[in-house]
Design an enzyme around this catalytic site. Structure first.
Site: not given
Ligand code: PEP
Ligand code: MG
Length: 596
Positions: A214, A321, A362, A461, A484-485, A532
């Site tokens: 992050h 976020r 989110r 994710e 990403n996850d 995303c």
């Protein structure tokens, strides 16, 4: 001497500037820029703390001399002498003053920066005795800091041997007033990074971190050249060294020669030219050669980011976020968690900022490399990425979650709002989440507060979600793929750990198959699917994702125009077949070449 440090490229581009080392001192202090009108008061703060420490030392000295005790080591008086002399010498005070005045550092930051500069000078001294005096200097600065932080000064360790030294031999740092600055740190939390978002830094380097940590993501959102995972960078780069950050090659060049500087300066100007050419695409409709409209959305961390999103022509926010409202609060003197009003104001600002375009908020994704301050202290868990993170934390703190849901729902009166839930895994989590959303609505109804129509989406994710899609498609209005996850959890690779960053592979066949399946199933049932994760902003993957059928990309505003340029030259019809071949290939990197 010129040398280079290799790391991982986070943001492309070249930055040249003097190194500002953050947090390399053992003392943990706040780093922030002050307003020019605060310069005098910051200087006065240091001076007053220094006077307090000096008074304290003199008083102590007097007490010892007036009533010597048997167990008082004779060296102690001399230690106090040395400390007083260091305190009264101008080498610290002058440098601190310059850093506060010229660079607008807050007092504590200026103090530890100047400490490092002077310590370096001590280290370079031939005389061993003088070299060893740096420990005294550190103790003196530590005392000043404690007074500034409201703590009682602590006495020196009795064991240290004192002797008077000629501190006048050392020189004082005089940084150039207009030199560009780059940030160098061992590690920076995403919250720290956010604090530097509006600052003067032209680039940054950290020792640790993976490409999709992050911290790296926030750096990318700043749109400045950055390198992470540069291992020892913060130990070998020194305060005020000239540094080139080559964000294309993931290399940091320290004290470059004139020839190297010229070469990098040339590359820097080329890139600036390319950026200004890209801005012309801002109002061009985003459409493939064969006429397919593609939606380019922005990922944001703060309501103020909507300004940049609109500037580059984003047609909405695909990922706000919201956890960044929950982080770094202690150092700003805020309550541990934002209350409903504070959150409502932030969401409303973002919604109004997008002027009628949709904003996907989110719900809080706290945990793993985005801990709450109180969690960070208490957290002894070995695998925070697999722990109480994202929706798991929200479901374990229903009062907090309901507060956030009410605030988001209330903001929907001011524009088009969508709610996105992170890290869902199972039917039971889906059920609990939807029940709490309904409860938040009921609470608002009961108190007579209004809200608009809000669609609810799930992030895909974790592999468990990607493999049980019918469940998600049944309960949600839209899906957003968090690559990403998804990559982290599918390939079992910690996204924040630079030691395994070479294994972080967005085109691994397993990842491509999961992504392709989500896009295909969403299209079959007429549900919107967006992506995303950082893959969305990687221009080398744009044509592959188009070929897999993706029509909605969400990324940092800084990446939108480059991706748009790639889309404008792509024919989706042609790419579909090629993407299928990449999907089936044993060597996807070679296969990616077919898509060029
Ligand atoms: C993701 O996981 O891809 C994502 C977009 O969420 P975050 O990076 O905030 O975990
Ligand atoms: Mg995620």
């Amino acid at each position: 001497m010129t040398f280079a440090v290799k790391g991982l490229a986070v943001t492309k581009g070249i930055a040249i500037g003097r190194a500002v080392l953050i947090g390399s001192s053992h003392m943990d202090v706040a780093h922030y820029f002050i307003e020019p009108c605060q310069v005098e008061s910051e200087i006065a703060r240091v001076a007053s703390a220094r006077d307090t420490v000096a008074d304290e030392l003199r008083r102590l000295q007097k007490n010892i001399s007036n009533a010597p005790r048997k167990d008082t080591p004779p060296e102690l008086i001399a230690v106090l002498d040395v400390h007083l002399m260091l305190l009264e010498d101008t080498m610290l005070a002058d440098g601190v003053k310059t850093l506060i005045t010229d660079r607008l550092y807050n007092a504590e930051w200026a103090l530890i920066t100047q400490l490092e500069v002077v310590v370096r000078q001590f280290d370079e001294m031939e005389d061993e005795y003088l070299r060893e005096r740096k420990a005294d200097l550190e103790q003196v600065v530590d005392r000043i800091l404690r007074v500034m932080l409201g703590q009682v000064p602590v006495l020196a360790n009795k064991g240290e041997l004192p002797e008077p030294i000629n501190v006048q031999e050392t020189q004082v740092l005089r940084p150039g007033h207009d030199d560009p600055l780059v940030l160098v740190a061992h590690d920076l939390s995403p919250a720290d990074m956010l604090q530097f978002k509006q600052s003067v830094f032209k680039g940054f380097v950290t020792d640790v971190g993976g490409q999709t940590s992050h911290t790296a993501i926030v750096a990318r959102s700043m749109g400045i050249p950055a390198v992470v995972g540069a291992r020892l960078a913060s130990t070998i780069i020194r305060q005020d060294d000239w540094v080139v950050i080559d964000g294309d090659g993931g290399v940091v060049v320290v004290n470059p020669s004139t020839m190297l500087l010229e070469e990098y300066g040339f590359q820097q100007r080329e890139r600036e030219l390319e950026q200004s050419r890209l801005t012309r695409l801002r109002f061009t409709p985003c459409m493939t050669v064969d006429g397919l409209h593609i939606q380019l959305l922005a990922n944001i961390e703060q309501p103020a980011d909507t300004e940049q999103a609109l500037k580059v022509g984003a047609v909405g926010v695909g990922l706000f976020r919201s956890e960044f409202l929950f982080m770094g609060r202690h150092s700003k003197g805020l309550s541990p968690l934002p209350d409903e009003e504070e959150q409502f104001k932030a969401y409303k600002t973002a919604v109004e900022g997008m002027k009628g375009l949709p904003v996907t908020i989110r719900t809080v994704d706290i945990g793993a490399d985005k801990p709450l301050e109180r969690m960070a202290k208490e957290d002894g868990h070995l695998n925070p990425a697999l722990g109480l993170r994202a929706i798991r934390w929200s479901l374990s703190e229903p009062t907090m979650f309901l507060t956030q849901l009410r605030a988001i729902l209330r903001a929907s009166v001011f524009g088009k709002v969508k709610i996105l839930i992170p890290m869902l895994c199972s039917a039971s989590e889906i059920k609990q989440t939807l029940a709490l959303i309904q409860k938040a609505k009921d609470q608002l109804d009961a108190s007579g507060q209004s809200y608009g129509v809000v669609s609810i989406g799930a992030m895909i994710e974790v592999p468990a979600a990607a493999l049980t899609l019918p469940l998600f498609l049944k309960h949600f209005d839209f899906l957003s793929i968090g690559t990403n996850d998804l990559i982290q959890y599918t390939l079992a690779i910690d996204r924040a750990d630079e030691a395994v960053s070479h294994l972080y592979d967005p085109v691994h066949p397993a990842i491509l198959q999961l992504i392709a399946n989500v896009i295909r199933e969403g299209a079959r049932l007429g549900k919107e699917v967006s992506l995303c994760g950082e893959m969305a902003g990687d221009v080398t993957l744009t044509r592959l994702l188009l070929g897999l059928g993706l029509t909605s990309f969400s990324m940092h505003p800084a990446q939108i125009l480059s991706v748009k340029k790639e889309i404008l030259r792509s024919d989706r019809g042609q790419l579909q077949e090629l993407a299928q071949q990449v999907l089936e290939s044993e060597n996807p990197y070679e296969a990616l070449g077919w898509l060029k």
